[in-house]
Design a protein around this motif. Sequence first.
Motif, short mmCIF file in Angstrom:
data_model
loop_
_atom_site.label_atom_id
_atom_site.label_comp_id
_atom_site.label_asym_id
_atom_site.label_seq_id
_atom_site.Cartn_x
_atom_site.Cartn_y
_atom_site.Cartn_z
N LYS A 141 88.77 15.99 18.02
CA LYS A 141 87.96 16.97 17.49
C LYS A 141 88.03 18.26 17.78
N ASP A 142 88.38 19.60 17.12
CA ASP A 142 88.52 20.51 17.30
C ASP A 142 87.17 21.24 17.91
N LEU A 143 87.22 21.91 19.39
CA LEU A 143 85.66 22.15 19.37
C LEU A 143 84.92 23.75 19.53
N ALA A 144 86.54 24.47 18.97
CA ALA A 144 86.55 25.89 18.61
C ALA A 144 85.72 26.29 17.74
N LYS A 145 86.03 24.90 15.94
CA LYS A 145 85.19 24.95 15.45
C LYS A 145 84.22 23.51 15.37
N ALA A 146 83.95 23.53 16.32
CA ALA A 146 82.81 22.38 16.45
C ALA A 146 81.27 22.69 15.89
N SER A 147 80.12 21.57 15.03
CA SER A 147 79.00 22.64 14.61
C SER A 147 77.75 21.05 16.22
N GLN A 148 77.04 22.12 15.72
CA GLN A 148 75.95 21.67 16.71
C GLN A 148 75.97 20.23 16.98
N GLN A 149 75.78 19.54 16.08
CA GLN A 149 75.60 17.72 16.41
C GLN A 149 77.04 17.54 17.38
N GLU A 150 78.48 17.62 16.82
CA GLU A 150 79.65 17.61 17.38
C GLU A 150 79.54 18.15 19.22
N TRP A 151 79.14 18.99 19.17
CA TRP A 151 78.58 19.34 20.93
C TRP A 151 78.02 18.66 20.96
N LEU A 152 77.38 18.38 20.44
CA LEU A 152 76.22 17.40 21.68
C LEU A 152 76.97 16.26 21.89
N THR A 153 77.32 15.76 20.45
CA THR A 153 77.92 13.90 20.74
C THR A 153 79.33 14.54 22.02
N ALA A 154 79.87 15.97 21.80
CA ALA A 154 81.65 16.15 22.78
C ALA A 154 80.96 16.32 24.92
N ARG A 155 79.32 16.81 24.65
CA ARG A 155 78.84 16.81 25.95
C ARG A 155 78.33 16.05 26.73
N ARG A 156 78.23 14.34 26.09
CA ARG A 156 78.28 13.42 27.04
C ARG A 156 79.05 12.69 26.94
N LYS A 157 80.53 13.31 26.10
CA LYS A 157 81.57 12.48 27.49
C LYS A 157 81.95 13.94 27.78
N MET A 158 81.28 15.02 28.27
CA MET A 158 82.58 15.75 29.44
C MET A 158 81.14 16.96 29.57
N GLN A 159 81.32 16.80 30.98
CA GLN A 159 80.08 17.16 31.43
C GLN A 159 80.63 18.44 32.62
N MET A 160 79.53 19.23 32.94
CA MET A 160 80.18 20.22 34.55
C MET A 160 79.13 20.02 35.59
N ILE A 161 80.16 20.07 36.47
CA ILE A 161 79.11 20.68 38.01
C ILE A 161 79.14 22.20 38.35
N PHE A 162 78.49 22.73 38.66
CA PHE A 162 78.23 23.96 38.47
C PHE A 162 78.59 24.37 40.05
N GLN A 163 78.74 25.98 40.15
CA GLN A 163 79.43 26.72 41.64
C GLN A 163 77.89 25.68 41.83
#
Length: 560
Positions: free
Chosen positions: A379-401
């Motif tokens: 998926k191209d996240l630059a054009k992703a819908s809210q639902q697609e972002w929800l799916t993507a964020r389950r597979k890609m996470q961030m540890i903050f500074q």
Amino acid sequence: MSVLDVSHLQIGFAGTPEFAAVKDLSFTLKAGETLAIVGESGSGKSLTALALMGLLPKTAILRGDAAFADGDQKRILQELNGTTWQDVRGRVVSMVFQEPMSALNPVMQVGKQLSEAISAHQRVSHDKARQIAIEWLGKVQLPEPEKIYARFPHQLSGGQKQRVMIAMAMCHHPQILIADEPTTALDATVQQEVILLMQQLQREHETSMIFITHDLSLAARIASEVLVMYKGQVMEYGAAEVVLKHPQHPYTQALLACRPSVNHKSERLPVVSDFWQPENELLTSESELKNIPAAKRENSQSNKSILKVENVRIWFPQKKNWLRNALEYFKAVDDVSFELYKGETLGLVGESGCGKSTLSRGIMGLVPIHDGHIYFDGKDLAKASQQEWLTARRKMQMIFQDPFSSLNPRLTVGDIVSEPMRVHRIVSRSELKKETLRVFDLVQLPASAYDRYPHQFSGGQRQRIGIARALGLKPEVLICDESVSALDVSIQAQILNLLRDLQQELALTYLFISHDLSVVYYLCDRIMVMQKGKIVETGTAEAVLKHPTNPYTQRLVDAV
């Protein structure tokens, strides 16, 4: 000639074991010299500094003494009160605080804060105080001092705010300057500039300095004497050359060994407990540790691209150009492209303000993208819908500074780690606590942490909570944004070992953002160097950091 004599200083708090914070501390500071106080968080370094400034909280209990040289007379710490402290503080002893953003008033111009301090201590007119303030902003090498005078703290970079704090501390020409972690979380180049500036001002005004740090290599560069503390006690004290090159105490040996170096590539980092535990004294000698076989890192990298960034631009509108009838933009990230391969660790380095964190937040959808493509999981996240972002964020996470500001202080650690799993329905509600405790075990957090709050944990433990929250969703990609930058070397070694173990166990892929080149070299397979929103050099860790071709990369490497 000594300017400060500290004798059997003890600090404690009501309701805790007597004088547990600082126990029987003694040292001497000579005129024009620099004493470095080093140790881990909680060792009593900052409490000692606050005691010498008369800024201990009211609940603190102080015993022992300190004598300041003030011309021909001695100022005794225990005899100073509110009125006499006003005369001593700033003129005799002054302090650069650890975190400039919290030490500066966010709703007041930095120049006014500086001139207010000058008016209070030097008893000059408002106009004269403003003139002196602008002169000092120039002395600390801030560009266009008159413009900086009118700016607010949030309009300055971390390095610039630290320079303002140095000006505030030095403008009264104190005999003693206490610098509490003044370069923590600064880039290597900015750190070097700040250190050179402090040394220059020290020479010009013949100031003695107490430099508090957890960075032993920095202590070696700046100090003539070093005092090593652990849980309020002095472990070792003497000439910097002796303490840091020929340490006698196992704790000092342990701190020196924990630091990542070119020799640790592909090896497990030693931690303090490998050397020493306070109840057992010496566990392993320095020479014996070198003979312990270190676990080699298996290369799990594949040629399969898991994340592809193409020509990404993250621009922020600044103002409208009325002549051209168009918006003008600040180009935080400008035409960046790269690929992240499954199982690899890709490092992203550069100075503050170069766009590293903005790029990572753009990839996570936390800031809008002006132009470009981010391909993840087809998926191209630059054009992703809210639902697609929800799916993507389950597979890609961030540890903050900053783990403390990214953890909700009103939630227990159990709720913090389980909330994303509940939102994404990783397990059923009945299994949620069991799964949370399993993730705790992954990051070596005790089960007792479940019902406790973030403020009850150390910096290293809070970082583990942030990692646990990200791992709960079983991601494929972890973006680590300066996740070890402000940690002590011993805790940093534990977190780096943990990240590497988790990568082996869970087949994780990392985008690792840092300004610490030794850490990046240790952990990363490939490195990208970023400058002013653009990638200026890419290659293997070995090639980029040992044989840099871009002048900017060479400058970063030279500053270490």
